[in-house]
Enzyme design. Structure first.
Site, mmCIF file in Angstrom:
data_model
loop_
_atom_site.group_PDB
_atom_site.id
_atom_site.type_symbol
_atom_site.label_atom_id
_atom_site.label_comp_id
_atom_site.label_asym_id
_atom_site.label_seq_id
_atom_site.Cartn_x
_atom_site.Cartn_y
_atom_site.Cartn_z
ATOM 1 N N GLY A 1 42.907 43.929 36.447
ATOM 2 C CA GLY A 1 41.943 44.968 36.122
ATOM 3 C C GLY A 1 42.633 46.209 35.576
ATOM 4 N N ARG B 1 43.958 48.810 36.821
ATOM 5 C CA ARG B 1 45.255 49.233 37.365
ATOM 6 C C ARG B 1 46.372 48.351 36.846
ATOM 7 N NH1 ARG B 1 49.285 48.912 41.392
ATOM 8 N NH2 ARG B 1 49.914 50.970 42.127
ATOM 9 N N CYS B 2 46.158 47.050 36.832
ATOM 10 C CA CYS B 2 47.205 46.139 36.344
ATOM 11 C C CYS B 2 47.530 46.388 34.884
ATOM 12 C CB CYS B 2 46.776 44.687 36.438
ATOM 13 S SG CYS B 2 46.010 44.225 37.942
ATOM 14 N N LEU B 3 46.519 46.824 34.124
ATOM 15 C CA LEU B 3 46.692 46.971 32.682
ATOM 16 C C LEU B 3 47.368 48.287 32.297
ATOM 17 C CD1 LEU B 3 43.141 45.706 31.630
ATOM 18 C CD2 LEU B 3 45.286 44.587 30.998
#
Ligand SMILES: NC(=[NH2+])NCCC[C@H](N)C(=O)O
Length: 406
Positions: free
Chosen positions: A392, A394-396
């Site tokens: 999502g 945050r990961c991106l």
């Protein structure tokens, strides 16, 4: 000029590193998707549209967006960077010495943009000019990779970790992602403006180092200045958490590290798939783990010794380390099916733009509504294609600079 810093998960986001997905996603097929850590085959153009909208939303909120692809091309102006990138991309254990040398020679002939594209997107045998006698070449299908693609590069959170002024190159747990960390570190180190200096002197105000046992950025949460939570599960090992903690203590970047066990499953590959900070004292936590989440509290005790205590329930342990009365958890619906569905689609994986203001995938309507009811401002993006790799907002994103929190 002071080095940019990141000391929390929620301080106003000023600069962030993203990677706009590209041809590396076109490499995914049903045959290789599992190995390359995707659960579906993304529609690449649509993933780009979604990613552009994410970047635009951040820009509209005053965030400076650095795109890794551009940063890499600029870094490759350095001959040393080119050579390091090529050396890393060519795996002699897979290709053999002669074919390896031929592939390296061909890559050396590429201009900086072509080389960046090859390092990120990989190269199939059919796309290379290399001929000559090689059993590997003879026995490989044309679409087999001579240089592996990096389809997970857009999850910039995982491959490098900024703590204070320091950038830590992750030591990736998954073979499909190992080269990402060195490529990202190379891009950062050789970039004229990002200008992160050589990895040698650990006490330089800015340096890159990697801890060899596995630690991935999605497992590292900066709960408060000096307080880190490190998920231990599918990606980060206990040894990774320990060596990361020791490095942070040695460099004075943390006084407490909470090691948080998470189930070794795809759905919970990183700590940030079940819990992220949405305000200085508030987290969104997947209800399926809310009550069971535990922590080992690790503190330095002399130069080499660690004081280790636990396990105990995560939230009180975190609150104590953070010096607050309570770490609030937004109630996203106890044990509901919706919560489980939305956890899978990264409902708990929010990116804070400021305390109390987060970016989330629009599809996670139940979680987002609960966040809103708890007073958190939720800005949404589409994530139908971006989410097919399970990651999502945050990961991106890899925050490069955040304002201090009050
Ligand atoms: N911080 C995160 N949760 N990152 C998600 C990474 C997703 C990626 N496909 C992987 O499996 O590694």
């Amino acid at each position: 000029m002071d080095a940019p810093r990141v000391d929390s998960e929620v301080g106003a986001l000023r600069t962030v590193v993203l990677h706009r997905p590209g041809p590396e996603l076109e490499r995914l097929t049903p045959r290789n998707a599992d190995r390359l850590l995707f659960d579906g085959i993304p529609w690449v153009e649509r993933a780009q549209v979604e990613h552009d909208a994410f970047a635009d939303l951040l820009r509209a909120h005053g965030v400076r967006v650095l795109l890794l692809g551009d940063v890499l091309v600029e870094a490759l102006a350095s001959p040393a960077a080119r050579e390091a990138g090529i050396a890393d991309a060519v795996d002699e254990r897979a290709l053999g010495r002669e074919l390896g040398e031929a592939v390296r020679a061909e890559l050396r002939g590429f201009d900086d943009a072509e080389l960046a594209a090859a390092l990120i997107g990989g190269r199939a045998f059919a796309e290379l000019g290399v001929t000559g006698s090689s059993l590997v070449r003879a026995m490989s299908a044309p679409h087999d990779f001579a240089v592996d693609p990096l389809p997970n590069l857009m999850f910039t959170r995982d491959s490098s970790i900024r703590v204070g002024p320091r950038v830590v190159a992750s030591s990736m747990g998954m073979p499909a992602r190992r080269r990402e960390a060195s490529l990202v570190a190379l891009a950062q180190r050789h970039h004229p403006e990002l200008g992160v200096v050589a990895p040698t002197a650990p006490r330089d105000p800015l340096s890159v180092y990697s801890s060899d046992p596995a630690v991935e950025g999605g497992d590292v949460l900066l709960l408060a200045p000096g307080v880190l939570a490190v998920g231990v599960g599918e990606r980060t090992s206990p040894a990774g958490a320990e060596s990361f903690a020791r490095a942070m203590f040695a460099d004075g970047l943390a006084h407490t590290v909470l090691a948080v066990p998470i189930a070794q499953r795809r759905a919970t590959m990183h700590l940030d798939t079940v819990a992220t900070m949405v305000d200085t004292d508030t987290m969104v936590i997947y209800p399926g783990v809310l009550d069971g989440l535990e922590a080992w509290t690790v503190r330095p005790d002399g130069p080499d010794h660690l004081d280790i205590r636990g396990p105990e329930p995560f939230r009180p342990a975190a609150a104590r380390a953070m010096g607050i009365d309570e770490l609030r958890a937004v109630d996203t619906g106890v044990e509901s099916v919706a919560a489980e569905r939305e956890q899978w689609d990264d409902g708990n994986n929010t990116l804070a733009l400021a305390p109390g203001r987060v970016v989330a995938y629009e599809r996670n309507t139940t979680t987002n509504a609960r966040l809103g009811a708890a007073g958190i401002e939720v800005l949404t993006i589409a994530g139908f294609e971006l989410g097919s790799g399970r990651g999502g907002p945050r990961c991106l994103s890899c925050p490069w600079e955040r304002a201090p929190v009050e």
